[in-house]
Write a protein that holds these residues in place. Structure first.
Motif, mmCIF file in Angstrom:
data_model
loop_
_atom_site.group_PDB
_atom_site.id
_atom_site.type_symbol
_atom_site.label_atom_id
_atom_site.label_comp_id
_atom_site.label_asym_id
_atom_site.label_seq_id
_atom_site.Cartn_x
_atom_site.Cartn_y
_atom_site.Cartn_z
ATOM 1 N N HIS A 257 0.795 -1.384 -0.051
ATOM 2 C CA HIS A 257 0.401 0.308 0.432
ATOM 3 C C HIS A 257 0.910 1.046 0.035
ATOM 4 N N TRP A 258 1.068 2.183 -0.649
ATOM 5 C CA TRP A 258 1.852 3.084 -1.164
ATOM 6 C C TRP A 258 0.761 4.711 -1.225
ATOM 7 N N GLU A 259 1.676 5.852 -0.520
ATOM 8 C CA GLU A 259 1.169 7.303 -0.356
ATOM 9 C C GLU A 259 2.094 7.498 -1.269
ATOM 10 N N GLY A 260 1.232 8.782 -1.878
ATOM 11 C CA GLY A 260 2.074 9.430 -3.184
ATOM 12 C C GLY A 260 1.956 10.764 -3.310
ATOM 13 N N ASP A 261 3.058 11.635 -3.556
ATOM 14 C CA ASP A 261 2.373 13.029 -4.417
ATOM 15 C C ASP A 261 3.375 13.513 -5.243
ATOM 16 N N LEU A 262 3.613 15.303 -5.280
ATOM 17 C CA LEU A 262 4.718 15.433 -5.793
ATOM 18 C C LEU A 262 5.647 16.461 -5.115
ATOM 19 N N THR A 274 6.612 10.909 -6.109
ATOM 20 C CA THR A 274 6.804 10.228 -4.211
ATOM 21 C C THR A 274 6.229 9.092 -4.337
ATOM 22 N N LEU A 275 6.923 8.383 -4.277
ATOM 23 C CA LEU A 275 5.838 7.059 -3.932
ATOM 24 C C LEU A 275 6.252 6.852 -2.326
ATOM 25 N N VAL A 276 5.895 6.238 -1.266
ATOM 26 C CA VAL A 276 6.003 5.905 0.020
ATOM 27 C C VAL A 276 5.248 4.335 -0.281
ATOM 28 N N GLU A 277 6.528 3.460 0.781
ATOM 29 C CA GLU A 277 5.293 2.201 0.856
ATOM 30 C C GLU A 277 4.830 2.234 1.851
ATOM 31 N N ARG A 314 -1.297 -3.233 -4.437
ATOM 32 C CA ARG A 314 -2.254 -3.627 -3.700
ATOM 33 C C ARG A 314 -3.463 -1.983 -3.767
ATOM 34 N N SER A 315 -2.456 -0.707 -3.259
ATOM 35 C CA SER A 315 -3.142 0.242 -3.166
ATOM 36 C C SER A 315 -2.230 1.163 -3.342
ATOM 37 N N LEU A 316 -2.867 3.401 -3.696
ATOM 38 C CA LEU A 316 -1.737 3.640 -3.548
ATOM 39 C C LEU A 316 -2.871 5.369 -3.372
ATOM 40 N N THR A 317 -2.678 6.067 -2.430
ATOM 41 C CA THR A 317 -3.637 6.945 -1.864
ATOM 42 C C THR A 317 -3.190 8.814 -2.009
ATOM 43 N N TRP A 318 -3.154 8.728 -2.053
ATOM 44 C CA TRP A 318 -2.889 10.652 -2.738
ATOM 45 C C TRP A 318 -3.757 11.465 -2.842
ATOM 46 N N ASP A 319 -2.989 12.917 -2.904
ATOM 47 C CA ASP A 319 -4.210 13.667 -2.467
ATOM 48 C C ASP A 319 -4.692 14.285 -3.904
ATOM 49 N N GLN A 320 -5.871 15.271 -3.567
ATOM 50 C CA GLN A 320 -6.519 15.663 -4.319
ATOM 51 C C GLN A 320 -6.312 16.652 -5.641
ATOM 52 N N GLY A 321 -4.935 16.644 -6.204
ATOM 53 C CA GLY A 321 -4.481 16.914 -6.672
ATOM 54 C C GLY A 321 -4.987 16.837 -8.531
#
Length: 409
Positions: A257-262, A274-277, A314-321
């Motif tokens: 499960h990943w978190e992402g942003d710029l 940027t992706l962080v597990e 499995r999944s990716l969580t992002w902000d509302q960009g």
């Protein structure tokens, strides 16, 4: 002559100790140093020397600041000589530490520490004794400030810290590494605050000033924490919110499960993804040489995620960009659902926000991020993934991820 015509009797030469007491009494009343010196009849340089001490010069020896006399009718944060005499008397009478503390209106730990620090062990007889006048002299000898710092007194410690700061380790990571590397050498153990003080406090000179730029913020002065500006929602079509994310994502027990942003470059014209597990804090960087439009973001994410094994998708969580406007197409191509955070809620992607802060050491604000190659991004990610993390029990992200992916028998 005074106002009544009587001849004023001169004071005569007073002992220095009386003049010092009078000088500090006037200073405590708010009288300026110049006026206090005039009233008691001393040179202004004498008053300055009493307050601040004197550095050694060709014609004079160094002199420490004069210890200001403590008023006997007011409580003091320091133990006085009378207090130490009382402690010695009661110890001879076999009184307990708590009894002595209650009699002096002090904490028991204060009395215990005083006896431990200022007592004497006579090696010939093996007897531990507390002598109040000797204890008073030891306490007075320790009181003058500033004291030489621990880092400045040990060249090996200073070199170790400077070397790891240049490698962009944080002070807390360095402190833990020192304790692990030198478990039986307390002179090599410091706290992270000691390192910050050696970098930031002017005049200490224990660490090279330019090393402060190797810290995460790159600042040469400390700043207070400030409330960040809240970001406004920029996309509302077909979003699945973080509240609908499976519970297994939140507990970080299962990898993938990943978190992402710029992170944004100079004039908002370039970016790096940027992706962080979440379980291991493993970092992957997304190369965006042509920009961050939705189609370019989709293709770059598909390429980066495509290099991962199936159990890590499995999944990716992002902000509302708005760069994630084509998230549906990304999910179809990778079989990886995307969840979106609430507006102005960066803590919902805490691991990713922390990682973006780490990455600013490598990609400072105001930098043109388009000039970095895919290979350079991979080298930065490798370096981050090989640095120990406090949240992982001082394992590296690479070590934790390998452990999570290793099947248990």
């Amino acid at each position: 002559m005074d106002a009544g015509g009587q001849r004023r009797v001169p004071w005569g030469r007073q002992p220095d100790i009386q003049k010092r007491e009078e000088y500090f009494r006037l200073m405590d009343q708010g009288v300026s140093s110049r006026e206090a010196c005039r009233i008691i009849g001393i040179n202004r340089r004498t008053g300055k020397r009493w307050r601040n001490g004197r550095a050694a010069s060709s014609g004079n020896l160094a002199a420490p600041p004069v210890r200001r006399p403590l008023p006997t009718d007011k409580p003091s944060r320091y133990l006085r000589e009378a207090d130490r005499i009382h402690i010695a008397d009661r110890l001879r009478e076999k009184a307990s530490i708590r009894t002595i503390a209650a009699e002096l209106s002090r904490s028991p730990s204060t009395i215990s520490r005083e006896i431990r620090r200022n007592g004497v062990l006579y090696k010939s007889s093996g007897v531990w004794a507390y002598r109040p006048w000797a204890a008073q002299r030891r306490a007075e000898a320790r009181r003058p400030r500033p004291k030489p710092g621990k880092i400045g007194q040990c060249a090996e410690l200073r070199d170790f810290i400077q070397d790891h700061l240049q490698r962009r380790w944080s002070p807390e990571q360095i402190c833990h590494a020192l304790r692990a590397r030198f478990p039986d050498r307390p002179e090599m153990h410091v706290t992270h605050e000691t390192i910050y003080q050696a970098l930031y406090v002017q005049g200490r000179g224990e660490l090279r000033r330019e090393l402060a730029r190797s810290l995460r913020t790159g600042r040469t002065m400390r700043r207070p924490h400030r409330q960040s500006f809240k970001r406004q929602p920029r996309m509302s079509k077909d979003m699945v919110m973080i509240s609908d994310r499976p519970a297994e994502v939140a507990d970080r027990a299962i990898p993938g499960h990943w978190e992402g942003d710029l992170i944004i470059g100079k004039a908002h014209k370039s970016a790096i993804g940027t992706l962080v597990e979440r379980s291991s804090r493993f970092v992957a960087l997304v190369h965006l040489p042509e920009g961050r439009r939705p189609s370019e973001m989709r293709d770059a994410l598909i390429e980066t995620i495509g290099t991962l094994p199936a159990q890590l998708r499995r999944s990716l969580t992002w902000d509302q960009g708005s760069e994630m406007a084509m998230h549906k197409q990304f999910s179809v191509a990778t079989d990886m659902p995307v969840y979106f955070c609430d507006p102005g809620s960066p803590w919902q992607r805490g691991s990713n926000e922390n990682t973006n802060g780490l990455l600013r050491q490598y990609f400072p604000k105001g930098t043109d991020l388009a000039r970095y190659s895919r290979q350079e991004l991979d080298e930065v990610a490798t370096e981050l993934n090989s640095r120990p993390r406090k949240t992982l029990g001082w394992e590296t992200p690479a070590e934790r991820l390998a452990k999570l992916l290793t099947p248990t028998s």
